[in-house]
Design a protein around this motif. Structure first.
Motif, PDB file in Angstrom:
ATOM      1  N   ILE A 124       0.838  -1.205   0.000  1.00 27.53           N
ATOM      2  CA  ILE A 124       0.000   0.000   0.000  1.00 27.53           C
ATOM      3  C   ILE A 124       0.872   1.255   0.000  1.00 27.53           C
ATOM      4  N   SER A 125       1.911   1.268   0.843  1.00 20.95           N
ATOM      5  CA  SER A 125       2.778   2.444   0.921  1.00 20.95           C
ATOM      6  C   SER A 125       3.538   2.659  -0.383  1.00 20.95           C
ATOM      7  N   SER A 126       4.034   1.569  -0.988  1.00 25.35           N
ATOM      8  CA  SER A 126       4.773   1.701  -2.252  1.00 25.35           C
ATOM      9  C   SER A 126       3.857   2.133  -3.380  1.00 25.35           C
ATOM     10  N   PHE A 127       2.644   1.573  -3.412  1.00 20.25           N
ATOM     11  CA  PHE A 127       1.672   2.005  -4.420  1.00 20.25           C
ATOM     12  C   PHE A 127       1.380   3.491  -4.262  1.00 20.25           C
ATOM     13  N   SER A 128       1.162   3.925  -3.019  1.00 20.05           N
ATOM     14  CA  SER A 128       0.810   5.318  -2.757  1.00 20.05           C
ATOM     15  C   SER A 128       1.882   6.273  -3.266  1.00 20.05           C
ATOM     16  N   MET A 129       3.140   5.960  -2.995  1.00 19.26           N
ATOM     17  CA  MET A 129       4.210   6.893  -3.337  1.00 19.26           C
ATOM     18  C   MET A 129       4.554   6.856  -4.819  1.00 19.26           C
ATOM     19  N   SER A 130       4.473   5.682  -5.442  1.00 23.96           N
ATOM     20  CA  SER A 130       4.685   5.641  -6.888  1.00 23.96           C
ATOM     21  C   SER A 130       3.506   6.268  -7.625  1.00 23.96           C
ATOM     22  N   PHE A 131       2.295   6.083  -7.090  1.00 24.59           N
ATOM     23  CA  PHE A 131       1.106   6.724  -7.659  1.00 24.59           C
ATOM     24  C   PHE A 131       1.225   8.246  -7.575  1.00 24.59           C
ATOM     25  N   MET A 132       1.703   8.741  -6.435  1.00 20.78           N
ATOM     26  CA  MET A 132       1.886  10.180  -6.271  1.00 20.78           C
ATOM     27  C   MET A 132       2.888  10.712  -7.286  1.00 20.78           C
ATOM     28  N   GLY A 133       4.007  10.006  -7.435  1.00 18.50           N
ATOM     29  CA  GLY A 133       5.045  10.488  -8.334  1.00 18.50           C
ATOM     30  C   GLY A 133       4.605  10.574  -9.777  1.00 18.50           C
ATOM     31  N   SER A 134       3.837   9.569 -10.238  1.00 22.55           N
ATOM     32  CA  SER A 134       3.420   9.566 -11.640  1.00 22.55           C
ATOM     33  C   SER A 134       2.173  10.415 -11.888  1.00 22.55           C
TER      34      SER A 134
END
Length: 350
Positions: free
Chosen positions: A21-31
């Protein structure tokens, strides 16, 4: 006590879910934020250079703090640092909803970078701590897939959110995702995984490392002004940092790995070259498609998401090929394809 949690199914999959969840959140934010840049620039009257600092400020802060904070997490407990990082990231995301200036936006991106560095430095480490060797590869595969899923969903969902609800809705989603991850960690994980407990923290090396990274990045982004001075200063500080780390018994970065392991050294060099050359593509394509071609954020997102979709498809294939063929040849082929794609972008016009 921490070893008891390695073979507890509930603990293992709670840690994996929180990490995903945390990795999805931060990669989602970046893109997704790349898609929102024109809307943000219009609201705050920010030019291309200042818009670039929205991404750069976050990545620069992450680069400065990830190594020292990751080392502190190894000493004092990864769980606490993981939770703190998620809360800092959620805090900055939440308050970004209410800002009214570009300066505050960049300031909160810096705070997000501090939180992100704490999460990046601990999430994978926690997963490798709770899964044994027989299951670790599968768990890390799922974790990596969450990163690619976030990168893929970011342009598309970010475009829809920006087009229909405004760019602030992206930060609402990220705040919720971070709080979900925190709740899982608090409810399900009791261990700390302080595998370097009792060891000393390399404060002197950390104090050199931060200014060195900042000076190099700031110098490169301002090379036409006074950036050359910062670049030279940064390179000198990096040289000093290497000398200091070679003499310290418990450094924040083991420089012997780069000296004694050529595969490790050149793999890191190749990764740095690759990401340095490709990172700007998403940023520039977002501005090009929306400013020049007149695309809506939603339609621009559909175009930009093609790259992470292809990465998501071919990453496991390349991984399987690297088990059978020489990994260096697979990586070299990938670098060649990337170079060809970047070369073709030269001919992009209106």
């Amino acid at each position: 006590m921490d070893n008891l949690y390695k073979y507890n199914k509930e603990i293992k999959y709670s840690a994996l879910f929180a990490g995903m969840i945390s990795s999805f959140s931060m990669s989602f934010m970046g893109s997704s934020i790349n898609i929102a840049l024109p809307a943000i620039g219009l609201e705050f009257s920010m030019g291309a250079v200042m818009l670039g600092w929205i991404a750069t400020s976050y990545l620069l802060t992450t680069a400065i703090f990830q190594v020292p904070l990751g080392r502190l997490a190894d000493i004092y407990g990864r769980k606490n640092f993981f939770i703190a990082g998620l809360l800092i990231f959620a805090f900055a995301s939440f308050f970004t909803i209410f800002i009214n200036s570009g300066f505050l936006f960049i300031l909160l991106r810096v705070i997000q970078g501090v939180g992100g560095s704490m999460v990046f430095g601990t999430s994978v480490a926690i997963i490798t701590s709770v899964f044994d060797g027989n299951e670790r590869g599968k768990a890390l595969g799922w974790h990596v897939s969450s990163v690619y899923t976030g990168m893929t969903a970011g342009p598309f969902l970010g475009g829809i959110l920006t087009h229909n609800f405004g760019w602030r809705s992206i930060f609402v989603i990220n705040t919720i995702l971070c709080l979900i991850a925190v709740s899982f960690v608090l409810l399900k994980l009791n261990a700390q995984w302080a595998e370097a407990k009792g060891e000393k923290f390399d404060l002197f090396g950390s104090l050199i490392f931060g200014p060195a990274i900042f000076s190099v990045i700031f110098g490169l982004t301002n090379i036409n002004k006074n950036g050359i001075l910062f670049l030279v200063l940064g390179l000198l500080l990096i040289g000093l940092f290497i000398i200091v780390e070679l003499k310290i018994k418990q450094p924040i970065i083991n420089m012997q790995l780069f000296i004694n392991n050529k595969v490790f050294a050149f793999s890191n060099l190749a990764a740095m070259i690759h990401y340095s050359s490709t990172f700007a593509v998403g940023f520039m394509m977002s501005l090009y498609l929306q400013y020049v071609k007149g695309f809506t954020p939603q339609n621009a997102g559909l175009v930009i998401m093609i790259q992470p979709v292809i990465m998501m498809i071919f990453a496991p294939i390349a991984g399987r090929l690297s088990d059978k063929k020489h990994p260096g040849k697979i990586a070299s082929l990938g670098m060649g394809i990337t170079a060809l794609g970047l070369f073709l972008l030269i001919f992009l016009n209106q």
